[in-house]
Design a protein around this motif. Structure first.
Motif, PDB file in Angstrom:
ATOM      1  N   TYR A  36       1.091  -1.238  -0.112  1.00 34.74           N
ATOM      2  CA  TYR A  36       0.092  -0.034  -0.119  1.00 34.74           C
ATOM      3  C   TYR A  36       0.838   1.145  -0.153  1.00 34.74           C
ATOM      4  N   LEU A  38       1.176   5.183   0.556  1.00 35.13           N
ATOM      5  CA  LEU A  38       0.275   6.331   1.341  1.00 35.13           C
ATOM      6  C   LEU A  38       1.076   7.738   0.890  1.00 35.13           C
ATOM      7  N   LYS A  43      -3.183   8.380   3.674  1.00 32.98           N
ATOM      8  CA  LYS A  43      -4.462   8.024   2.759  1.00 32.98           C
ATOM      9  C   LYS A  43      -3.609   6.945   1.922  1.00 32.98           C
ATOM     10  N   VAL A  44      -4.132   5.972   1.596  1.00 32.73           N
ATOM     11  CA  VAL A  44      -3.763   4.943   0.409  1.00 32.73           C
ATOM     12  C   VAL A  44      -3.977   5.315  -0.657  1.00 32.73           C
ATOM     13  N   ILE A  45      -3.126   5.609  -1.505  1.00 35.37           N
ATOM     14  CA  ILE A  45      -3.249   5.870  -2.958  1.00 35.37           C
ATOM     15  C   ILE A  45      -2.956   5.036  -3.957  1.00 35.37           C
ATOM     16  N   TYR A  46      -2.457   3.889  -3.702  1.00 34.02           N
ATOM     17  CA  TYR A  46      -2.215   2.762  -4.689  1.00 34.02           C
ATOM     18  C   TYR A  46      -1.941   1.490  -3.792  1.00 34.02           C
ATOM     19  N   LEU A 102     -10.857  -0.358  -1.008  1.00 39.13           N
ATOM     20  CA  LEU A 102     -10.445   1.079  -1.060  1.00 39.13           C
ATOM     21  C   LEU A 102     -10.445   1.894  -2.319  1.00 39.13           C
ATOM     22  N   PRO A 104      -8.200   3.195  -4.486  1.00 34.63           N
ATOM     23  CA  PRO A 104      -7.263   4.436  -4.365  1.00 34.63           C
ATOM     24  C   PRO A 104      -7.115   4.853  -5.801  1.00 34.63           C
TER      25      PRO A 104
END
Length: 232
Positions: A36, A38, A43-46, A102, A104
């Motif tokens: 993950y 961040l 925040k998880v972006i990928y 999620l 992302p």
């Protein structure tokens, strides 16, 4: 910042995102799992999967595919978390679930699917269960859906290897496995294995896919002896 950039160049880590600590990169395992990325807000972006998480992380910031998006991702990433899975098949399942949970922003931006692809199954005239990868329609619900045919085929290949299934009956090969001396096939494509024996393993694979969508325990290969693999 200049000192840190110089340090990264001198240690051969010039590919690292500008706000990603070298010490953190050195902690990334060279093992199979889901990871993950961040941003500065946590925040998880990928979300991604890899047989070697460290090498895969490095690969995100090289190459010429989607260079603008890669540069944006490189600018935002400040931390990485991961979950080891013990097997590639577990990583494939877990990544699919986590992206759906999620969603992302960079998974969405990099995939941008015009249509979804699905893994379907049916029984042929000889009684053998078969698989097919095709575009998802409103009429038939797939066992699992994917952003591309490539992802669906990779998922299917991993299932074939795990359960010793036949690539011809799974729609990935036109000739019998014996013609190319594929020792992983037990002979279903030339009727050397009974439909009952072959279908039992197919049903195990299908059962695992269905269980991965519910709050049930998945019994998969562990990372270490004595460990129990649980996916909720």
């Amino acid at each position: 910042m200049l000192f840190f950039s110089s340090l990264k160049r001198n240690t051969g880590e010039a590919f690292l995102p500008p706000h990603f600590p070298l010490a953190k990169f050195q902690q990334i395992p060279e093992s199979c799992g889901v990871y993950y990325m961040l941003n500065s807000k946590g925040k998880v972006i990928y979300v991604g999967k890899a047989l070697n998480i460290r090498e895969r992380f490095k690969g995100h910031f090289s190459g010429q595919v989607l260079p603008q998006l890669k540069q944006q991702l490189k600018t935002e990433v400040v931390d990485l978390q991961w979950q080891l899975t013990g097997s590639e098949f577990m990583a494939l399942l877990f990544e699919t679930l986590e992206i759906k949970r999620l969603w992302p922003m960079y998974n969405s931006a990099m995939k941008m699917p015009k249509t979804l692809w699905g893994l379907f199954h049916y029984q042929d005239g000889s009684g053998y269960y078969r698989f097919q990868v095709a575009k998802v329609t409103k009429n038939i619900r797939p066992l699992e859906s994917f952003f591309s045919a490539e992802e669906a085929n990779q998922f299917l290949k991993t299932g074939i290897e795990t359960y010793q299934l036949c690539q011809k009956l799974s729609g990935l090969r036109k000739v019998t496995c014996a013609q190319i001396q594929d020792q992983t096939c037990l002979g279903a494509c030339k009727s050397a294995e009974t439909p009952e024996s072959y279908n039992a393993r197919v049903e195990e694979f299908i059962s695992l896919i269905k269980k991965s969508k519910r709050d049930l325990m998945l019994n998969l290969r562990q990372r270490s002896r004595g460990e129990r693999v649980l996916l909720f």
